[in-house]
Design an enzyme around this catalytic site. Sequence first.
Site, short mmCIF file in Angstrom:
data_model
loop_
_atom_site.label_atom_id
_atom_site.label_comp_id
_atom_site.label_asym_id
_atom_site.label_seq_id
_atom_site.Cartn_x
_atom_site.Cartn_y
_atom_site.Cartn_z
N PRO A 121 -7.03 14.48 -12.36
CA PRO A 121 -8.12 13.52 -12.48
C PRO A 121 -8.58 13.25 -13.91
CG PRO A 121 -8.91 15.57 -11.50
CD PRO A 121 -7.42 15.66 -11.58
N ASN A 122 -8.90 12.00 -14.12
CA ASN A 122 -9.46 11.46 -15.36
C ASN A 122 -8.46 11.36 -16.51
OD1 ASN A 122 -12.16 11.05 -14.35
ND2 ASN A 122 -12.36 13.28 -14.38
N ARG A 148 -11.36 8.30 -23.43
CA ARG A 148 -12.31 9.34 -23.03
C ARG A 148 -12.34 10.46 -24.05
NH1 ARG A 148 -10.61 13.89 -19.08
NH2 ARG A 148 -12.54 15.05 -18.95
N TYR A 152 -9.64 14.99 -26.70
CA TYR A 152 -8.34 14.68 -26.11
C TYR A 152 -7.44 13.80 -26.97
CZ TYR A 152 -10.72 16.57 -22.06
OH TYR A 152 -11.42 17.40 -21.20
N ASN A 170 -0.51 19.01 -15.68
CA ASN A 170 -1.85 19.09 -16.25
C ASN A 170 -2.80 18.85 -15.08
OD1 ASN A 170 -4.33 18.82 -17.47
ND2 ASN A 170 -3.53 17.69 -19.24
N ALA A 186 -9.35 18.90 -14.07
CA ALA A 186 -10.47 19.63 -13.45
C ALA A 186 -10.03 20.46 -12.24
CB ALA A 186 -11.57 18.66 -13.05
N GLU A 196 2.03 24.88 -16.70
CA GLU A 196 0.68 24.32 -16.72
C GLU A 196 0.38 23.93 -18.16
OE1 GLU A 196 -3.92 25.87 -16.06
OE2 GLU A 196 -2.26 27.14 -15.41
N HIS A 238 -2.40 21.89 -20.96
CA HIS A 238 -3.72 21.35 -21.25
C HIS A 238 -3.71 20.83 -22.68
CE1 HIS A 238 -5.42 22.92 -17.57
NE2 HIS A 238 -4.74 24.03 -17.81
N ARG A 270 -13.72 26.18 -24.80
CA ARG A 270 -14.69 25.20 -24.31
C ARG A 270 -15.71 25.87 -23.40
NH1 ARG A 270 -11.81 20.07 -22.36
NH2 ARG A 270 -13.93 19.31 -22.52
#
Length: 142
Positions: A10-11, A18, A23, A72, A75, A98, A100, A107
Amino acid sequence: MTKIYVLNGPNLNMLGAREPEIYGTMNLSDIEAKLRQQAPEVELVFGQTNSEDELIGWLQAAFNDSADVILNPAAFTHYSYALRDACAMLKGRSRLIEVHISNPHSREEFRHNSVISGVATGVIAGFGVDSYLLALQQLTRN
């Protein structure tokens, strides 16, 4: 021809617009172009969704294809046990890395936990969009 799924949660469709300070300014199309340039001999299957069930469906397709996966989970990383179960299915059949863009451990505290990492072959985080390139490099090593 080797097939690798590159899946995004998502996103991530909002990359480039964004929070560019976290990012970066590249969007998913830019990332796809870089990956295709890095490994033209690989059949790359790209997907981005804001839907947990669609992402799980793509992981099941990767399972059926015995294909490796660059994921990725965004969330979903922190709480989706359904996604974790779909990733676990790949163990012993395919590799799952995985990725990111940012380093979740630098964070907010809620981002420090990944339910996916325990079933992933490896995790690459914090290298911006190069996290994807590093994952692809690892999966295409001889």
